[in-house]
Write an enzyme that holds these catalytic residues in place. Structure first.
Site, PDB file in Angstrom:
ATOM      1  N   GLN A 197     -11.197   9.098  -1.947  1.00 14.78           N
ATOM      2  CA  GLN A 197     -10.748   7.813  -2.502  1.00 14.78           C
ATOM      3  C   GLN A 197      -9.484   7.310  -1.808  1.00 14.78           C
ATOM      4  OE1 GLN A 197     -11.710   8.217  -7.148  1.00 14.78           O
ATOM      5  NE2 GLN A 197     -10.619   9.953  -6.305  1.00 14.78           N
TER       6      GLN A 197
ATOM      7  N   CYS B 117      -8.001   4.552   1.122  1.00  9.55           N
ATOM      8  CA  CYS B 117      -8.462   3.343   1.811  1.00  9.55           C
ATOM      9  C   CYS B 117      -8.892   3.705   3.231  1.00  9.55           C
ATOM     10  CB  CYS B 117      -7.387   2.274   1.826  1.00  9.55           C
ATOM     11  SG  CYS B 117      -5.808   2.857   2.429  1.00  9.55           S
TER      12      CYS B 117
ATOM     13  N   GLU C  59      -4.184  -6.140   1.369  1.00  6.82           N
ATOM     14  CA  GLU C  59      -4.544  -4.871   2.000  1.00  6.82           C
ATOM     15  C   GLU C  59      -5.775  -4.363   1.268  1.00  6.82           C
ATOM     16  OE1 GLU C  59      -0.409  -3.688   3.958  1.00  6.82           O
ATOM     17  OE2 GLU C  59      -1.373  -2.181   2.712  1.00  6.82           O
TER      18      GLU C  59
ATOM     19  N   TRP D 136       0.832  -1.313   9.101  1.00 10.11           N
ATOM     20  CA  TRP D 136      -0.435  -0.954   8.456  1.00 10.11           C
ATOM     21  C   TRP D 136      -1.151  -2.254   8.102  1.00 10.11           C
ATOM     22  CZ3 TRP D 136      -3.373   3.035   8.252  1.00 10.11           C
ATOM     23  CH2 TRP D 136      -4.351   3.151   7.270  1.00 10.11           C
TER      24      TRP D 136
HETATM   25  P1  NDP Z   1      -9.312  -3.309  -7.395  1.00 11.58           P
HETATM   26  O1  NDP Z   1      -9.591  -4.428  -6.476  1.00 11.58           O
HETATM   27  O2  NDP Z   1     -10.291  -3.004  -8.464  1.00 11.58           O
HETATM   28  O3  NDP Z   1      -7.917  -3.533  -8.146  1.00 11.58           O
HETATM   29  C1  NDP Z   1      -6.684  -3.740  -7.464  1.00 11.58           C
HETATM   30  C2  NDP Z   1      -5.676  -4.358  -8.396  1.00 11.58           C
HETATM   31  O4  NDP Z   1      -6.075  -5.694  -8.742  1.00 11.58           O
HETATM   32  C3  NDP Z   1      -5.542  -3.614  -9.728  1.00 11.58           C
HETATM   33  O5  NDP Z   1      -4.206  -3.622 -10.147  1.00 11.58           O
HETATM   34  C4  NDP Z   1      -6.422  -4.454 -10.625  1.00 11.58           C
HETATM   35  O6  NDP Z   1      -6.155  -4.282 -11.990  1.00 11.58           O
HETATM   36  C5  NDP Z   1      -6.069  -5.852 -10.153  1.00 11.58           C
HETATM   37  N1  NDP Z   1      -7.014  -6.902 -10.517  1.00 11.58           N
HETATM   38  C6  NDP Z   1      -8.324  -6.796 -10.899  1.00 11.58           C
HETATM   39  N2  NDP Z   1      -8.854  -8.035 -11.099  1.00 11.58           N
HETATM   40  C7  NDP Z   1      -7.869  -8.936 -10.847  1.00 11.58           C
HETATM   41  C8  NDP Z   1      -7.790 -10.374 -10.867  1.00 11.58           C
HETATM   42  N3  NDP Z   1      -8.845 -11.142 -11.188  1.00 11.58           N
HETATM   43  N4  NDP Z   1      -6.629 -10.964 -10.534  1.00 11.58           N
HETATM   44  C9  NDP Z   1      -5.544 -10.210 -10.176  1.00 11.58           C
HETATM   45  N5  NDP Z   1      -5.547  -8.847 -10.148  1.00 11.58           N
HETATM   46  C10 NDP Z   1      -6.695  -8.224 -10.469  1.00 11.58           C
HETATM   47  O7  NDP Z   1      -9.057  -2.017  -6.490  1.00 11.58           O
HETATM   48  P2  NDP Z   1      -8.793  -0.511  -6.925  1.00 11.58           P
HETATM   49  O8  NDP Z   1      -7.539  -0.434  -7.735  1.00 11.58           O
HETATM   50  O9  NDP Z   1     -10.027   0.085  -7.494  1.00 11.58           O
HETATM   51  O10 NDP Z   1      -8.466   0.167  -5.522  1.00 11.58           O
HETATM   52  C11 NDP Z   1      -9.432   0.615  -4.643  1.00 11.58           C
HETATM   53  C12 NDP Z   1      -9.598  -0.345  -3.475  1.00 11.58           C
HETATM   54  O11 NDP Z   1      -8.346  -0.559  -2.868  1.00 11.58           O
HETATM   55  C13 NDP Z   1     -10.502   0.215  -2.389  1.00 11.58           C
HETATM   56  O12 NDP Z   1     -11.308  -0.809  -1.882  1.00 11.58           O
HETATM   57  C14 NDP Z   1      -9.494   0.682  -1.340  1.00 11.58           C
HETATM   58  O13 NDP Z   1     -10.034   0.757  -0.037  1.00 11.58           O
HETATM   59  C15 NDP Z   1      -8.454  -0.371  -1.457  1.00 11.58           C
HETATM   60  N6  NDP Z   1      -7.181   0.091  -0.919  1.00 11.58           N
HETATM   61  C16 NDP Z   1      -6.713  -0.456   0.243  1.00 11.58           C
HETATM   62  C17 NDP Z   1      -5.542   0.006   0.811  1.00 11.58           C
HETATM   63  C18 NDP Z   1      -5.033  -0.556   2.091  1.00 11.58           C
HETATM   64  O14 NDP Z   1      -3.911  -0.217   2.468  1.00 11.58           O
HETATM   65  N7  NDP Z   1      -5.755  -1.369   2.825  1.00 11.58           N
HETATM   66  C19 NDP Z   1      -4.760   1.079   0.188  1.00 11.58           C
HETATM   67  C20 NDP Z   1      -5.326   1.565  -1.046  1.00 11.58           C
HETATM   68  C21 NDP Z   1      -6.495   1.079  -1.566  1.00 11.58           C
HETATM   69  P3  NDP Z   1      -6.895  -3.096 -12.802  1.00 11.58           P
HETATM   70  O15 NDP Z   1      -7.043  -1.910 -11.915  1.00 11.58           O
HETATM   71  O16 NDP Z   1      -5.930  -2.819 -13.855  1.00 11.58           O
HETATM   72  O17 NDP Z   1      -8.192  -3.655 -13.189  1.00 11.58           O
END
Ligand code: NDP
Length: 461
Positions: free
Chosen positions: A265, A267, A233, A430
């Site tokens: 912030q 999605c 997602e 969703w």
């Molecule tokens: P990120 O992609 O930065 O991080 C998401 C998760 O992945 C975090 O727990 C992060 O850890 C982890 N992560 C980072 N690198 C790796 C890796 N190499 N391997 C495995 N896991 C990893 O997203 P954000 O947390 O900043 O969230 C914002 C984004 O999420 C936006 O693009 C938003 O649109 C999207 N989003 C989508 C939703 C949907 O329903 N479609 C809902 C909510 C958000 P850490 O943060 O600890 O680095």
């Protein structure tokens, strides 16, 4: 290997709230082994008992609501009223899962023929041990969309909250354990991207990821050869089209909220607005007047509507989008720069005279910034709305339902809205198209997705 420090920082002040230590590869491997050992007994527990733990979790969420909201605001910067709203919304989702799971996952008889002595049935088997890697922006929503139905379906869950929502992740684990979910069945994995990557290197049975497209692509690549279920997602660049027949002030008020709630912030935040040229100027005036009323400030203050950004790095993304737009001819009607105070602050920003050569109309902003573009007619609006790599949500504002239906049918998005936006329902699936992801959560399909169907061909002797 030395332990990796994990400082939890308040984004409103830049102060360190607490210093933790991230789980390294060794701890992650031990978590996996514990979950693998514990899953069969959990999977064999009657579903009504698993649902009962979610009912108890729900009671805990309600009882501890104030503390949970304060922690969320402290570590993510979400204005306190919006943190409370997220918890209210969580309870509504739990109600949905509690009401629908047993019916959705019951054994089905799809064919029966006494003459052939044949019975055909489907059961819904748990996937096994799954990874739930979560985002920080709505940690209760995006987490519970996965871990609740996954647990109810009989899976063990290795849950990695975002490092920016670690304390909330720990609250979630404490409440589930207190509610009767065994500690080895729901296991928090604490840490940043490296801990997430370590989790993916374990022989898990599925990965359910919420986050950015860039990280989602890495997750898909890591899981690619393993033949496990991968659900992503991801982000969006969600457009809205405002037709020429609307009540301009109402539409402006609804869309300003859709763009700036949660400090932009979400999605499904409104990230682009297209306005019919006949009402463009009036709409822009009403929109700017609306945004000017928003109180920016301490997220613990009840009156605050716009808080800090959770991640300092996003300030650079927003600065770059404004500079790029200005260089290419956009007009800044409001804001346009970071606010000089401790923490991660960006002024609510409204741009007009924008077009698709500009990053602000193409790349996810994920902050309090919006571009408003004039369009000549419905066809031009549809073309612009679909001119994106993303496809999470899209909306149209008009008085006419047939016009709305015609437009929404042509939009490439997982969810479409008429006269509303930035909305998620537990009853509807969703999902996203294109770079917004694969798979789905929520709705009854979002319960089934945590199982695999087993086909039974039964012939009596
Ligand atoms: P990120 O992609 O930065 O991080 C998401 C998760 O992945 C975090 O727990 C992060 O850890 C982890 N992560 C980072 N690198 C790796 C890796 N190499 N391997 C495995 N896991 C990893 O997203 P954000 O947390 O900043 O969230 C914002 C984004 O999420 C936006 O693009 C938003 O649109 C999207 N989003 C989508 C939703 C949907 O329903 N479609 C809902 C909510 C958000 P850490 O943060 O600890 O680095």
């Amino acid at each position: 290997m030395p332990a990796t420090p994990l400082p939890i920082v308040n984004p409103a002040t830049g102060a360190v709230v607490v210093r933790l230590v991230a789980d390294g590869p060794r701890e992650v491997a031990l978590h996996y082994l514990a979950a693998r050992r514990a899953q069969p007994a959990w999977g064999a527990t009657p579903i009504r008992k698993r649902i009962a733990t979610i009912e108890k979790f729900r009671e805990q969420v309600i009882a501890r609501g104030d503390t949970l909201a304060q922690t969320l605001t402290q570590e993510v910067g979400k204005p306190i009223r919006q943190s409370r709203n997220e918890l209210k919304g969580l309870v509504a989702r739990l109600d949905f899962f509690i009401a629908e799971s047993a019916r959705t996952l019951r054994e089905e008889r799809v064919f029966s023929d006494p003459a052939q002595k044949l019975d055909e049935r489907i059961t819904h088997e748990p996937l096994g041990v799954i990874a739930n890697i979560s985002a920080w922006n709505y940690p209760y929503f995006v987490g519970s969309n996965v871990f609740v139905p996954a647990l109810v379906a009989g899976n063990a869950v290795l849950y990695k909250p975002s490092e920016y929502a670690t304390l909330t992740g720990r609250h979630i684990a404490d409440m589930l354990h207190a509610a009767g979910v065994p500690e080895d069945v729901f296991v928090p994995v604490i840490g940043g991207g490296a801990s997430g990557a370590a989790l993916l290197s374990q022989p898990i049975d599925g990965v359910f990821f919420t986050g950015s497209y860039a990280t989602g692509a890495k997750v898909a690549a890591a899981a690619g050869k393993r033949m496990i279920k991968v659900q992503l997602e991801l982000g969006g660049k969600d457009p809205v089209y405002v037709c020429d027949d609307v009540d301009v002030r109402n539409a402006a008020a609804g869309l300003a909220d859709g763009a700036f709630y949660n400090t932009g912030q979400s999605c499904c935040s409104v990230e682009r607005i297209y306005v019919h040229e006949a009402i463009h100027d009036a709409f822009v005036d009403a929109f700017v007047a609306e945004v000017k009323q928003y109180r920016v400030g301490d997220p613990m203050d009840e009156a605050t509507y716009i808080g800090p950004l959770a991640r300092a790095a996003q300030l650079d993304v927003l600065r770059a989008q404004v500079a790029d737009a200005k260089r290419k001819g956009a007009k800044v009607l409001l804001g346009g720069a970071a606010i000089k105070r401790k923490g991660n602050w960006f002024a609510p920003t409204v741009l007009c005279d924008v077009d698709h050569s500009m990053s602000v109309m193409r790349d996810e902003s994920f902050g309090p910034i919006i571009g408003i573009q004039s369009v000549a007619d419905d066809n031009a609006a549809i073309a612009q709305m679909n001119d994106t790599d993303y496809g999470l949500t899209a909306a149209v504002y008009t008085r006419e339902s047939s016009r709305a239906r015609r437009i929404l049918a042509r939009l490439q998005a997982g969810s479409v809205y008429w006269n509303c936006c930035d909305r998620v329902s537990p009853r509807l699936p969703w999902s996203g198209v294109k770079h917004s992801g694969i798979g789905l959560t929520l709705g009854t399909m979002g319960i089934e997705t945590f199982t695999r169907p087993k086909a039974w061909h039964l012939r009596s002797a």
